[in-house]
Design a protein around this motif. Structure first.
Motif, PDB file in Angstrom:
ATOM      1  N   MET A 207       9.323  -0.744  -4.074  1.00  0.00           N
ATOM      2  CA  MET A 207       9.108  -1.157  -2.688  1.00  0.00           C
ATOM      3  C   MET A 207       8.770   0.037  -1.805  1.00  0.00           C
ATOM      4  O   MET A 207       7.831  -0.020  -0.998  1.00  0.00           O
ATOM      5  N   LEU A 208       9.531   1.140  -1.964  1.00  0.00           N
ATOM      6  CA  LEU A 208       9.284   2.293  -1.110  1.00  0.00           C
ATOM      7  C   LEU A 208       7.966   2.965  -1.471  1.00  0.00           C
ATOM      8  O   LEU A 208       7.264   3.479  -0.593  1.00  0.00           O
ATOM      9  N   GLY A 209       7.596   2.928  -2.763  1.00  0.00           N
ATOM     10  CA  GLY A 209       6.298   3.453  -3.175  1.00  0.00           C
ATOM     11  C   GLY A 209       5.172   2.696  -2.497  1.00  0.00           C
ATOM     12  O   GLY A 209       4.239   3.296  -1.939  1.00  0.00           O
ATOM     13  N   LEU A 210       5.292   1.374  -2.518  1.00  0.00           N
ATOM     14  CA  LEU A 210       4.269   0.552  -1.864  1.00  0.00           C
ATOM     15  C   LEU A 210       4.247   0.814  -0.360  1.00  0.00           C
ATOM     16  O   LEU A 210       3.176   0.932   0.249  1.00  0.00           O
ATOM     17  N   ALA A 211       5.457   0.897   0.226  1.00  0.00           N
ATOM     18  CA  ALA A 211       5.538   1.116   1.671  1.00  0.00           C
ATOM     19  C   ALA A 211       4.870   2.437   2.041  1.00  0.00           C
ATOM     20  O   ALA A 211       4.114   2.521   3.016  1.00  0.00           O
ATOM     21  N   LEU A 212       5.114   3.478   1.233  1.00  0.00           N
ATOM     22  CA  LEU A 212       4.518   4.785   1.484  1.00  0.00           C
ATOM     23  C   LEU A 212       2.997   4.723   1.337  1.00  0.00           C
ATOM     24  O   LEU A 212       2.248   5.243   2.175  1.00  0.00           O
ATOM     25  N   LEU A 213       2.554   4.031   0.282  1.00  0.00           N
ATOM     26  CA  LEU A 213       1.117   3.903   0.051  1.00  0.00           C
ATOM     27  C   LEU A 213       0.439   3.204   1.227  1.00  0.00           C
ATOM     28  O   LEU A 213      -0.579   3.675   1.753  1.00  0.00           O
ATOM     29  N   PHE A 214       1.037   2.092   1.676  1.00  0.00           N
ATOM     30  CA  PHE A 214       0.444   1.353   2.800  1.00  0.00           C
ATOM     31  C   PHE A 214       0.456   2.207   4.063  1.00  0.00           C
ATOM     32  O   PHE A 214      -0.505   2.207   4.836  1.00  0.00           O
ATOM     33  N   ALA A 215       1.551   2.933   4.279  1.00  0.00           N
ATOM     34  CA  ALA A 215       1.646   3.766   5.481  1.00  0.00           C
ATOM     35  C   ALA A 215       0.560   4.849   5.462  1.00  0.00           C
ATOM     36  O   ALA A 215      -0.083   5.117   6.474  1.00  0.00           O
ATOM     37  N   LEU A 216       0.357   5.466   4.283  1.00  0.00           N
ATOM     38  CA  LEU A 216      -0.675   6.502   4.170  1.00  0.00           C
ATOM     39  C   LEU A 216      -2.061   5.909   4.393  1.00  0.00           C
ATOM     40  O   LEU A 216      -2.911   6.516   5.044  1.00  0.00           O
ATOM     41  N   LEU A 217      -2.284   4.710   3.856  1.00  0.00           N
ATOM     42  CA  LEU A 217      -3.580   4.059   4.065  1.00  0.00           C
ATOM     43  C   LEU A 217      -3.813   3.786   5.544  1.00  0.00           C
ATOM     44  O   LEU A 217      -4.904   4.006   6.071  1.00  0.00           O
ATOM     45  N   LEU A 218      -2.754   3.283   6.218  1.00  0.00           N
ATOM     46  CA  LEU A 218      -2.889   3.000   7.648  1.00  0.00           C
ATOM     47  C   LEU A 218      -3.173   4.285   8.421  1.00  0.00           C
ATOM     48  O   LEU A 218      -3.852   4.267   9.440  1.00  0.00           O
ATOM     49  N   ASP A 219      -2.634   5.379   7.926  1.00  0.00           N
ATOM     50  CA  ASP A 219      -2.765   6.643   8.634  1.00  0.00           C
ATOM     51  C   ASP A 219      -4.068   7.365   8.276  1.00  0.00           C
ATOM     52  O   ASP A 219      -4.444   8.325   8.935  1.00  0.00           O
ATOM     53  N   SER A 220      -4.718   6.879   7.211  1.00  0.00           N
ATOM     54  CA  SER A 220      -5.912   7.599   6.761  1.00  0.00           C
ATOM     55  C   SER A 220      -7.089   7.297   7.669  1.00  0.00           C
ATOM     56  O   SER A 220      -7.225   6.186   8.178  1.00  0.00           O
ATOM     57  N   PRO A 221      -7.935   8.251   7.895  1.00  0.00           N
ATOM     58  CA  PRO A 221      -9.088   8.045   8.785  1.00  0.00           C
ATOM     59  C   PRO A 221     -10.128   7.106   8.175  1.00  0.00           C
ATOM     60  O   PRO A 221     -11.023   6.646   8.867  1.00  0.00           O
ATOM     61  N   LEU A 222     -10.008   6.828   6.877  1.00  0.00           N
ATOM     62  CA  LEU A 222     -11.040   6.035   6.208  1.00  0.00           C
ATOM     63  C   LEU A 222     -10.906   4.540   6.488  1.00  0.00           C
ATOM     64  O   LEU A 222     -11.878   3.799   6.418  1.00  0.00           O
ATOM     65  N   LEU A 223      -9.642   4.095   6.748  1.00  0.00           N
ATOM     66  CA  LEU A 223      -9.406   2.656   6.817  1.00  0.00           C
ATOM     67  C   LEU A 223      -9.893   2.069   8.140  1.00  0.00           C
ATOM     68  O   LEU A 223      -9.656   2.616   9.213  1.00  0.00           O
ATOM     69  N   LYS A 224     -10.584   0.898   8.040  1.00  0.00           N
ATOM     70  CA  LYS A 224     -10.982   0.170   9.241  1.00  0.00           C
ATOM     71  C   LYS A 224     -10.021  -1.012   9.456  1.00  0.00           C
ATOM     72  O   LYS A 224      -9.385  -1.472   8.517  1.00  0.00           O
ATOM     73  N   GLY A 225      -9.935  -1.502  10.700  1.00  0.00           N
ATOM     74  CA  GLY A 225      -9.092  -2.667  10.979  1.00  0.00           C
ATOM     75  C   GLY A 225      -7.612  -2.372  10.826  1.00  0.00           C
ATOM     76  O   GLY A 225      -6.847  -3.162  10.297  1.00  0.00           O
ATOM     77  N   LYS A 226      -7.194  -1.180  11.305  1.00  0.00           N
ATOM     78  CA  LYS A 226      -5.795  -0.777  11.128  1.00  0.00           C
ATOM     79  C   LYS A 226      -4.808  -1.749  11.769  1.00  0.00           C
ATOM     80  O   LYS A 226      -3.781  -2.071  11.197  1.00  0.00           O
ATOM     81  N   LYS A 227      -5.166  -2.190  12.991  1.00  0.00           N
ATOM     82  CA  LYS A 227      -4.233  -3.071  13.699  1.00  0.00           C
ATOM     83  C   LYS A 227      -3.979  -4.332  12.894  1.00  0.00           C
ATOM     84  O   LYS A 227      -2.858  -4.807  12.773  1.00  0.00           O
ATOM     85  N   PHE A 228      -5.066  -4.876  12.329  1.00  0.00           N
ATOM     86  CA  PHE A 228      -4.930  -6.105  11.540  1.00  0.00           C
ATOM     87  C   PHE A 228      -4.018  -5.875  10.339  1.00  0.00           C
ATOM     88  O   PHE A 228      -3.087  -6.633  10.085  1.00  0.00           O
ATOM     89  N   PHE A 229      -4.279  -4.793   9.592  1.00  0.00           N
ATOM     90  CA  PHE A 229      -3.495  -4.564   8.384  1.00  0.00           C
ATOM     91  C   PHE A 229      -2.041  -4.247   8.699  1.00  0.00           C
ATOM     92  O   PHE A 229      -1.139  -4.655   7.983  1.00  0.00           O
ATOM     93  N   ARG A 230      -1.837  -3.523   9.798  1.00  0.00           N
ATOM     94  CA  ARG A 230      -0.467  -3.202  10.179  1.00  0.00           C
ATOM     95  C   ARG A 230       0.311  -4.492  10.414  1.00  0.00           C
ATOM     96  O   ARG A 230       1.425  -4.657   9.936  1.00  0.00           O
ATOM     97  N   LEU A 231      -0.319  -5.416  11.111  1.00  0.00           N
ATOM     98  CA  LEU A 231       0.349  -6.689  11.393  1.00  0.00           C
ATOM     99  C   LEU A 231       0.489  -7.518  10.112  1.00  0.00           C
ATOM    100  O   LEU A 231       1.531  -8.127   9.856  1.00  0.00           O
ATOM    101  N   ALA A 232      -0.574  -7.509   9.301  1.00  0.00           N
ATOM    102  CA  ALA A 232      -0.555  -8.334   8.090  1.00  0.00           C
ATOM    103  C   ALA A 232       0.543  -7.876   7.130  1.00  0.00           C
ATOM    104  O   ALA A 232       1.255  -8.698   6.549  1.00  0.00           O
ATOM    105  N   PHE A 233       0.688  -6.544   6.970  1.00  0.00           N
ATOM    106  CA  PHE A 233       1.737  -6.052   6.077  1.00  0.00           C
ATOM    107  C   PHE A 233       3.123  -6.345   6.631  1.00  0.00           C
ATOM    108  O   PHE A 233       4.072  -6.539   5.894  1.00  0.00           O
ATOM    109  N   PHE A 234       3.217  -6.358   7.943  1.00  0.00           N
ATOM    110  CA  PHE A 234       4.523  -6.520   8.570  1.00  0.00           C
ATOM    111  C   PHE A 234       4.935  -7.994   8.679  1.00  0.00           C
ATOM    112  O   PHE A 234       6.122  -8.302   8.744  1.00  0.00           O
ATOM    113  N   ALA A 235       3.935  -8.894   8.675  1.00  0.00           N
ATOM    114  CA  ALA A 235       4.204 -10.314   8.941  1.00  0.00           C
ATOM    115  C   ALA A 235       5.311 -10.914   8.060  1.00  0.00           C
ATOM    116  O   ALA A 235       6.164 -11.653   8.570  1.00  0.00           O
ATOM    117  N   PRO A 236       5.350 -10.638   6.730  1.00  0.00           N
ATOM    118  CA  PRO A 236       6.403 -11.269   5.915  1.00  0.00           C
ATOM    119  C   PRO A 236       7.806 -10.971   6.421  1.00  0.00           C
ATOM    120  O   PRO A 236       8.714 -11.783   6.256  1.00  0.00           O
TER     121      PRO A 236
END
Lengths: 308, 443
Positions: free
Chosen positions: A105-134
């Motif tokens: 779980m923490l590995g995934l959480a770290l991976l998602f956090a790094l992706l959200l923080d990476s300059p490459l990812l588009k639609g950060k707001k959407f993904f931040r909400l989508a990952f958090f929704a559950p």
């Protein structure tokens, strides 16, 4: 309860003379602390003390239908706790669960956090909400939903679930791990992400000037700097794992493989419904101590590593 | 996982709070064996009644209209062992239990041993109403003691076999009348790609009904101490029988009363259900697509020419400890379970099969039932009721016994151990639980 009286605090004059201002300030502090203090005492301190008291009592009666009397029994209940193999089996089960599920779980959480923080990812707001929704889904509802998804004949993925029985004795623990991961990845991701945002950007600029690429920045700079956040989420997760109750309890109506002592908290619940309150209290105290010790040991051992 | 932690801490705090309430009622020292003088209260009385029978609020409305001075409020909860009993135990300890509660016969000793019941023998017409109820149900609420009445019998659960008449006929399989034939039919039905029935690991009281039919006794109480005997020859015969069906995968193992279980019945995966009279509405609600295709026959027998039936469930209406108005509460309980209008409505809305003898004359139990192809199924259950052994004793920690045996059954289904091992384990755990509560027990 020794709650400081707050009744006269508002009566304090708005502008007090110097020699009275200290008293007024003390009253103001008491006033502001009072709501917390009352709730803390009523819902935390007193119940804990009461559970400890209960755990030291035992029941006596005369005849087959004599009324129960509670008398002091010393450590009789604790003796029972340490002889109860089902309880310790359940402790072992959640430790195994934690050893596997928490790193994933923490590995995934770290991976998602790094992706959200990476300059490459588009639609950060959407993904931040989508990952958090559950995480916004209450645990019981999540368990019911997954219960239906796992169920062989009711699941929309019947082709999978009729071949692999996720609710069988072998797999149900990992079916629960999946639910818990699904619910809490987003929450842990947010904590780590917040910590990433707090890293000064100058560090990245310096790294880039030295020729570091994005992966190197993540591995050499970001991850080491968010270790304290990861430790925090790990402690929360260890505590949460030992306290597992809602998911297995809810899944019991879907699976025959979850018994009444599947997790330590479920064992406490079952014992309290016998009703054997004294033994249930002793279980709770032991469980709380175990949780405390485990969290403490984890914190101590990781702190040493960080400071080295 | 902070919220997770917070949530569980809250749950812990709440249960600890419930424990906190214990000091109020926990120190009561009177044995409560003698019935207290039961005097009517002055002025209007308000009572609370907790039940899980659907539609009970409408039945109580009848009473409230006729009795402006004794107003009853209905509270509903989950089935007894699914939560209501635990609530009762906590409320009794905390001294804020409802005046009246629905309690199954098998849980009455558990409540009595926790000093949770008022003895209402001295209240109004209670003691004189013994002959209004089916004998064995009265035995359950009095524990066979003089001067003791701890509840009013509400309903009973004589068992019979629901079966899919259409499927049996299509497949050319004889409807089994003995357990031997039942096992043979199970194999034939498996060959048709279905199950003869579902083995309910959590319904240990169902299993007890099977042992009851076979003449077994799990508990005995001679007034001095308890005997626990989950592993007698009758239990062993039943356990071995179902273990064989399980081992050969001839019965399914779905959690009973779950959606999955309902779907299985609705889709024709289950051909029979050996169950109690109250199961008639469970089945018609859970498997609506199979309407008209079910029929009811007596339980399969262990001996070809015998006529034994078991019992599964059945409840009483008890006056819980701490009620301020036991006289009025007892009066209401008596009305609820004997008044023809109330009984008829409770059957219509809640599917109850009353313990009152007069129920046999009710219109509700005469004539055919559409879901069962117009069969007069209540005649079958009336006959079964007469064949139930009246002397079955339940233990004083039945919640624990059920849980432990159910855990063992679950393990056996998962492939570790057998049903008989589960009973042996449950036997030992029950003895341990009795000792932990200082309840005298013979080893």
């Amino acid at each position: 309860m020794t709650v400081p009286s707050t009744a006269d605090a508002p009566k304090a004059p708005p502008v007090a003379r110097k020699n009275r201002s200290a008293g007024a300030q003390r009253r103001a502090v008491a006033l502001f602390i009072a709501p917390f203090a009352v709730l803390f005492l009523a819902f935390y301190a007193i119940p804990i003390v009461y559970a400890i008291v209960q755990s030291l009592l035992t029941v006596e009666r005369e005849g087959t239908f004599g009324a129960p009397r509670q008398v002091f029994g010393g450590l009789v209940q604790y003796e029972q706790v340490f002889q109860d193999s089902a309880f310790w089996t359940s402790v072992g089960r959640v430790l195994l669960f934690g050893a596997v599920q928490v790193p994933i779980m923490l590995g995934l959480a770290l991976l998602f956090a790094l992706l959200l923080d990476s300059p490459l990812l588009k639609g950060k707001k959407f993904f931040r909400l989508a990952f958090f929704a559950p995480y916004a889904v209450p645990g019981v509802i999540a368990a019911i939903m997954w219960g239906f998804l796992y169920s062989p004949s009711l699941s929309p993925f019947g082709a999978v679930t009729s071949n692999v029985d996720f609710l069988s004795a072998e797999l149900v623990l990992w079916a629960i791990a999946n639910i818990v991961t699904w619910v809490y990845v987003g929450y842990n991701m947010l904590i780590i992400y917040a910590s990433l945002l707090a890293i000064p950007t100058e560090i990245y600029e310096a790294a880039r000037l030295d020729g570091a690429n994005n992966v190197q920045i993540a591995w050499r700079i970001k991850i080491p700097l968010v270790v304290p956040a990861i430790i925090l989420t790990a402690v929360f997760s260890i505590i949460g794992t030992l306290q597992l109750l809602a998911e297995p309890q809810t899944l019991r109506s879907f699976s025959s493989a979850i018994n009444s002592t599947f997790t330590p908290n479920l064992a406490v619940y079952t014992t309290a419904s016998v009703p054997n309150y004294n033994l249930a209290a002793a279980f709770s105290v032991v469980l709380a101590l175990a949780t405390f010790i485990l969290s403490f040991v984890f914190l101590k051992s990781t702190q040493r590593k960080v400071t080295q | 996982m902070r919220a997770h932690y917070g949530k569980v801490t809250a749950a812990f705090a709440i249960s600890a709070l419930a424990l906190t309430g214990c000091s109020a009622g926990g120190d009561s020292t009177d044995a409560g064996a003698e019935a207290a003088a039961c005097e009517a209260s002055d002025g209007p009385v308000e009572l609370t009644f907790t039940t899980w029978v659907p539609g009970m609020d409408q039945v109580v409305e009848l009473w409230n209209e006729e009795n402006p001075d004794i107003q009853v409020t209905v509270q509903t909860g989950p089935n007894g062992n699914s939560g209501t009993y635990q609530n009762f135990f906590n409320q009794i300890q905390a001294g804020n239990a409802p005046d009246l509660g629905q309690i199954e016969y098998d849980a009455l000793p558990n409540f009595r041993v926790q000093d949770g019941l008022e003895n209402i023998a001295e209240c109004g017409d209670v003691a004189g109403s013994a002959d209004q109820f089916v004998d064995w149900t009265w035995g359950q609420v009095t524990f066979g003691e003089e001067g003791s009445v701890y509840a009013i019998p509400q309903d009973s659960g004589p068992m019979a076999m629901y079966y899919r008449a259409d499927l049996f006929e299509e497949a050319g399989i004889e409807v089994p009348t003995t357990w031997e034939e039942y096992a043979a039919a199970a194999e034939q039905i498996k060959a048709e790609g279905a199950y003869i029935t579902n083995f309910p690991k959590t319904d240990v009281n169902w299993f007890a009904g099977m042992v009851w039919q076979n003449g077994g006794q799990w508990f005995a109480n001679d007034g001095e101490s308890w005997d626990v005997n989950l592993t007698g020859p009758e239990s062993e015969e039943v356990a071995t029988y179902w273990q064989d069906l399980l081992s050969e995968d001839l019965v399914s193992t779905l959690p009973s009363f779950s959606d999955e279980w309902n779907a299985s019945f609705n889709e024709g995966q289950q051909w029979t259900w050996v169950s109690a009279v109250w199961g008639a509405t469970t089945l018609s609600d859970g498997a609506p697509d199979t309407a008209g295709q079910w029929a009811v026959a007596p339980m399969p027998q262990w001996e070809a020419d015998s006529q034994e039936a078991g019992n599964w469930g059945g409840s009483s209406t008890a006056v819980l400890k701490g009620s301020e108005h036991p006289a009025e509460a007892a009066q209401f309980a008596l009305w609820l379970n004997t008044d023809p209008e109330a009984l008829a409505l409770a059957n219509e809305l809640g599917g109850l099969y009353p313990a009152a003898k007069s129920a046999a004359d009710l219109d509700a139990f005469a004539g055919g039932v559409e879901f069962y192809g117009g069969q007069e199924i209540y005649d079958v259950f009336a006959e079964a009721s007469a064949n139930v052994d009246p002397d079955f004793t339940w233990g004083p920690t039945m919640t624990q016994t059920y849980t432990d045996v159910s855990d063992g059954f679950g393990a056996a289904i998962g492939g570790s151990g057998t049903l008989m091992d589960a009973l042996a384990e449950g036997q030992q755990q029950t003895i341990d639980a009795l000792k932990a509560q200082s309840i005298p027990v013979n080893e």
